[in-house]
Design a protein around this motif. Structure first.
Motif, PDB file in Angstrom:
ATOM      1  N   ILE A 195      -2.223 -30.573 118.689  1.00 29.20           N
ATOM      2  CA  ILE A 195      -0.942 -31.211 119.563  1.00 29.20           C
ATOM      3  C   ILE A 195       0.118 -31.495 118.495  1.00 29.20           C
ATOM      4  CG2 ILE A 195      -0.232 -33.193 120.683  1.00 29.20           C
ATOM      5  CD1 ILE A 195      -3.246 -33.826 121.610  1.00 29.20           C
ATOM      6  N   LEU A 196       0.085 -31.966 117.403  1.00 29.74           N
ATOM      7  CA  LEU A 196       1.227 -31.970 116.285  1.00 29.74           C
ATOM      8  C   LEU A 196       1.577 -30.811 116.037  1.00 29.74           C
ATOM      9  CD1 LEU A 196       0.103 -35.221 114.621  1.00 29.74           C
ATOM     10  CD2 LEU A 196       1.518 -35.039 116.837  1.00 29.74           C
ATOM     11  N   GLU A 197       0.868 -29.872 115.325  1.00 30.57           N
ATOM     12  CA  GLU A 197       1.539 -28.783 114.535  1.00 30.57           C
ATOM     13  C   GLU A 197       2.061 -27.782 115.655  1.00 30.57           C
ATOM     14  OE1 GLU A 197      -1.543 -27.183 111.811  1.00 30.57           O
ATOM     15  OE2 GLU A 197      -1.039 -28.863 110.423  1.00 30.57           O
ATOM     16  N   PRO A 198       1.499 -27.513 116.729  1.00 34.07           N
ATOM     17  CA  PRO A 198       1.981 -26.245 117.575  1.00 34.07           C
ATOM     18  C   PRO A 198       3.392 -26.961 118.337  1.00 34.07           C
ATOM     19  CG  PRO A 198      -0.125 -26.617 118.295  1.00 34.07           C
ATOM     20  CD  PRO A 198      -0.038 -27.561 117.279  1.00 34.07           C
ATOM     21  N   LEU A 199       3.343 -28.442 118.314  1.00 30.95           N
ATOM     22  CA  LEU A 199       4.803 -28.960 119.033  1.00 30.95           C
ATOM     23  C   LEU A 199       5.745 -29.001 118.007  1.00 30.95           C
ATOM     24  CD1 LEU A 199       3.267 -31.386 121.666  1.00 30.95           C
ATOM     25  CD2 LEU A 199       4.230 -28.977 122.203  1.00 30.95           C
ATOM     26  N   ASN A 200       5.233 -28.967 116.672  1.00 35.06           N
ATOM     27  CA  ASN A 200       6.103 -29.187 115.474  1.00 35.06           C
ATOM     28  C   ASN A 200       6.760 -30.678 115.343  1.00 35.06           C
ATOM     29  OD1 ASN A 200       7.326 -28.350 113.300  1.00 35.06           O
ATOM     30  ND2 ASN A 200       8.923 -27.093 114.001  1.00 35.06           N
ATOM     31  N   ILE A 201       5.757 -31.591 115.744  1.00 36.58           N
ATOM     32  CA  ILE A 201       6.021 -33.003 115.499  1.00 36.58           C
ATOM     33  C   ILE A 201       5.072 -33.676 114.560  1.00 36.58           C
ATOM     34  CG2 ILE A 201       7.205 -33.320 117.688  1.00 36.58           C
ATOM     35  CD1 ILE A 201       4.495 -34.267 118.798  1.00 36.58           C
ATOM     36  N   THR A 202       4.822 -32.944 113.514  1.00 29.28           N
ATOM     37  CA  THR A 202       3.858 -33.611 112.559  1.00 29.28           C
ATOM     38  C   THR A 202       4.455 -35.186 111.895  1.00 29.28           C
ATOM     39  OG1 THR A 202       4.847 -32.296 110.786  1.00 29.28           O
ATOM     40  CG2 THR A 202       2.581 -31.542 111.730  1.00 29.28           C
ATOM     41  N   TYR A 203       5.920 -35.038 111.836  1.00 25.81           N
ATOM     42  CA  TYR A 203       6.414 -36.461 111.763  1.00 25.81           C
ATOM     43  C   TYR A 203       6.015 -37.624 112.354  1.00 25.81           C
ATOM     44  CZ  TYR A 203       9.873 -35.889 115.249  1.00 25.81           C
ATOM     45  OH  TYR A 203      10.468 -35.833 116.442  1.00 25.81           O
ATOM     46  N   LEU A 204       5.495 -37.331 113.655  1.00 27.09           N
ATOM     47  CA  LEU A 204       4.689 -38.470 114.271  1.00 27.09           C
ATOM     48  C   LEU A 204       3.433 -38.755 114.017  1.00 27.09           C
ATOM     49  CD1 LEU A 204       6.078 -37.728 117.905  1.00 27.09           C
ATOM     50  CD2 LEU A 204       6.847 -39.699 116.238  1.00 27.09           C
ATOM     51  N   GLN A 205       2.838 -38.287 112.867  1.00 29.33           N
ATOM     52  CA  GLN A 205       1.586 -38.229 112.516  1.00 29.33           C
ATOM     53  C   GLN A 205       1.039 -39.842 112.560  1.00 29.33           C
ATOM     54  OE1 GLN A 205       0.410 -37.457 108.231  1.00 29.33           O
ATOM     55  NE2 GLN A 205      -1.016 -35.853 108.912  1.00 29.33           N
ATOM     56  N   THR A 206       1.717 -40.621 111.575  1.00 29.44           N
ATOM     57  CA  THR A 206       1.197 -42.111 111.571  1.00 29.44           C
ATOM     58  C   THR A 206       1.065 -42.675 112.853  1.00 29.44           C
ATOM     59  OG1 THR A 206       2.574 -41.966 109.516  1.00 29.44           O
ATOM     60  CG2 THR A 206       1.553 -44.149 110.284  1.00 29.44           C
ATOM     61  N   ILE A 207       2.164 -42.518 113.722  1.00 29.64           N
ATOM     62  CA  ILE A 207       1.929 -43.188 115.035  1.00 29.64           C
ATOM     63  C   ILE A 207       0.802 -42.723 115.880  1.00 29.64           C
ATOM     64  CG2 ILE A 207       3.319 -43.624 117.299  1.00 29.64           C
ATOM     65  CD1 ILE A 207       5.797 -43.324 115.669  1.00 29.64           C
ATOM     66  N   ALA A 208       0.809 -41.234 115.828  1.00 31.25           N
ATOM     67  CA  ALA A 208      -0.313 -40.561 116.706  1.00 31.25           C
ATOM     68  C   ALA A 208      -1.729 -41.227 116.357  1.00 31.25           C
ATOM     69  CB  ALA A 208      -0.251 -39.043 116.576  1.00 31.25           C
ATOM     70  N   PHE A 209      -1.991 -40.972 115.011  1.00 32.09           N
ATOM     71  CA  PHE A 209      -3.397 -41.235 114.478  1.00 32.09           C
ATOM     72  C   PHE A 209      -3.693 -42.626 114.620  1.00 32.09           C
ATOM     73  CE2 PHE A 209      -3.992 -37.792 111.057  1.00 32.09           C
ATOM     74  CZ  PHE A 209      -3.489 -36.919 111.925  1.00 32.09           C
ATOM     75  N   ILE A 210      -2.818 -43.758 114.543  1.00 32.51           N
ATOM     76  CA  ILE A 210      -3.132 -45.061 114.714  1.00 32.51           C
ATOM     77  C   ILE A 210      -3.384 -45.259 116.229  1.00 32.51           C
ATOM     78  CG2 ILE A 210      -0.721 -46.175 114.736  1.00 32.51           C
ATOM     79  CD1 ILE A 210      -3.595 -47.854 112.951  1.00 32.51           C
ATOM     80  N   LEU A 211      -2.802 -44.520 117.101  1.00 32.21           N
ATOM     81  CA  LEU A 211      -3.034 -44.654 118.510  1.00 32.21           C
ATOM     82  C   LEU A 211      -4.315 -44.264 118.906  1.00 32.21           C
ATOM     83  CD1 LEU A 211       0.397 -44.272 120.073  1.00 32.21           C
ATOM     84  CD2 LEU A 211      -0.764 -46.164 119.988  1.00 32.21           C
ATOM     85  N   VAL A 212      -4.607 -43.097 118.206  1.00 32.16           N
ATOM     86  CA  VAL A 212      -6.115 -42.238 118.595  1.00 32.16           C
ATOM     87  C   VAL A 212      -7.115 -43.495 117.864  1.00 32.16           C
ATOM     88  CG1 VAL A 212      -7.455 -40.607 117.447  1.00 32.16           C
ATOM     89  CG2 VAL A 212      -5.263 -40.151 118.079  1.00 32.16           C
TER      90      VAL A 212
END
Lengths: 214, 190
Positions: B62-79
């Motif tokens: 999700i993050l790498e193909p869409l090129n939004i790795t800067y959302l890593q912190t938010i995405a991970f804590i939600l997961v």
């Protein structure tokens, strides 16, 4: 209004000091206090996130249903942490390097979460800012004191300047992991001892006053 | 071989609590009794293993193909938050007795920085899927080892005489410090 602001601010700074009184946010407290610059940087970064998240959460407190409030708070907090992360990377790469993983981990710092839940969700935006500022600076002060002790004993320097002379051998243990636990434990002993003396004096004075009245 | 090294380093050498300070809050908060400490350890192990798996997939697909790795912190804590909620529901359905025993500690896992920490570490270290999961489980086992051992120490501390200003947190922290010194001994293992 101004009076309430100061009172809330001082409450976080001294009376309910997050580290020594509430014992919150232990992970960053123990991990980054190896040098004064790290402790100070971590404290200020946390303060920024705390003030911003308290303000925003206080603004949205009436719109967010209580069932989904925790995920909502997490998103708000994580957003500001991402901002801090990017700013540090861009302008202070050295600090960003030495704090490392603990910058994204500000998200799960219990202080921020506890203040969002216990204060910002129930109070108006202005006092929430005061609370965030007080708590954040209280946290910063504790981190700075701890890191000063550890840096001084561990490396003989303060903010990188040699204080104890160039020949000071340095007690490596204080910079390593066990030193974090030991320093915090011993600082708390000192804090308790001083507070205990103050309380005892106050009690004695009160008893004397009551005695003279009788 | 690399997998074994990751596992061993997670459990002993780079012990999360004793040398990295991830997950110190539950370590100090939930270590009063050996039985609750063990329960917490098991729940954390499960969540960390699954979180490593899921966040790896989220990052790669999700993050790498869409090129939004800067959302890593938010995405991970939600997961992680969703995952903890899910685990809570599953345990409640499958084994109500275990749910009762863990009850209060389950939601706390979301704010355990060891979980978020290990998922981000997996990415910065560049582990692949299997290595990520092994690292997650290994670090969690290290957490469990530390918290169970420490609960044993604290049960002893409860019944001993301690000077007044050392009571409570200070003595706990000093005991933890001494245990951390012991864990330093594993440093040369790898």
């Amino acid at each position: 209004m101004a009076n309430k602001f100061t009172k809330t601010f001082l409450n976080g700074l001294v009376n309910e000091n997050p580290t020594f009184r509430l014992v919150l946010g232990m992970c960053p407290t123990l991990a980054v206090t190896t040098a004064v610059s790290n402790g100070l940087g971590m404290g200020l970064a946390t303060t920024f996130v705390l003030v911003c998240s308290n303000f925003v959460i206080s603004l949205i407190r009436n719109f967010v249903p209580s069932k989904v409030r925790i995920p909502a708070y997490i998103v708000v907090i994580a957003t500001f942490v991402t901002v801090v992360q990017m700013v540090l990377e861009a302008f202070l790469p050295a600090l960003s390097e030495s704090l490392g993983l603990f910058i994204p981990l500000i998200v799960v710092n219990c202080i921020i979460f506890a203040r969002a839940e216990a204060f910002a969700a129930k109070n108006d935006p202005v006092s929430s800012i005061a609370d965030g500022l007080g708590m954040g600076l209280g946290f910063t002060c504790s981190l700075t004191v701890l890191s000063a002790v550890r840096e001084l004993i561990g490396a003989g320097t303060l903010l990188g300047f040699p204080v104890l002379g160039a020949n000071y051998p340095g007690v490596l243990l204080f910079v390593l992991a066990p030193g974090g636990y030991l320093t915090l434990g011993l600082t708390m002993v000192a804090f308790n001892a001083v507070m205990g003396k103050i309380d005892a004096k106050r009690a004695a004075r009160q008893a004397a006053a009551e005695g003279s009245v009788a | 071989m690399k997998i074994l090294l990751i596992l061993l380093s997670g459990i002993l050498v780079n012990n999360f609590v004793m040398s990295k300070f991830y997950g110190t809050c539950p370590f100090l908060g939930v270590s009063k009794k050996v039985s609750t400490a063990a329960g917490m350890g098991i729940a954390v192990t499960f969540v960390m293993g699954v979180a490593s798996l899921v966040t790896y997939l989220v990052q790669k697909y999700i993050l790498e193909p869409l090129n939004i790795t800067y959302l890593q912190t938010i995405a991970f804590i939600l997961v992680i938050a969703v995952l903890v909620q899910l685990v809570e529901m599953v345990i409640n359905k499958v084994s109500p007795s275990l749910y009762k025993a863990l009850g209060v500690y389950l939601p706390l896992i979301t704010t355990n920085c060891a979980v978020l920490g290990v998922t981000i570490l997996n990415m910065t270290e560049g582990y692949n899927l299997i290595e990520s999961v092994v690292n997650g489980v290994g670090s969690a086992l290290g957490f469990m080892l530390a918290i169970v051992l420490f609960a044993g120490v604290r049960e002893r501390l409860e019944s001993s005489k301690i000077p007044k200003c050392f009571q409570g947190f200070p003595s706990t922290l000093i005991a933890a410090g001494l245990m951390a010194i012991a864990f330093l001994g594993f440093q040369g293992l790898i």
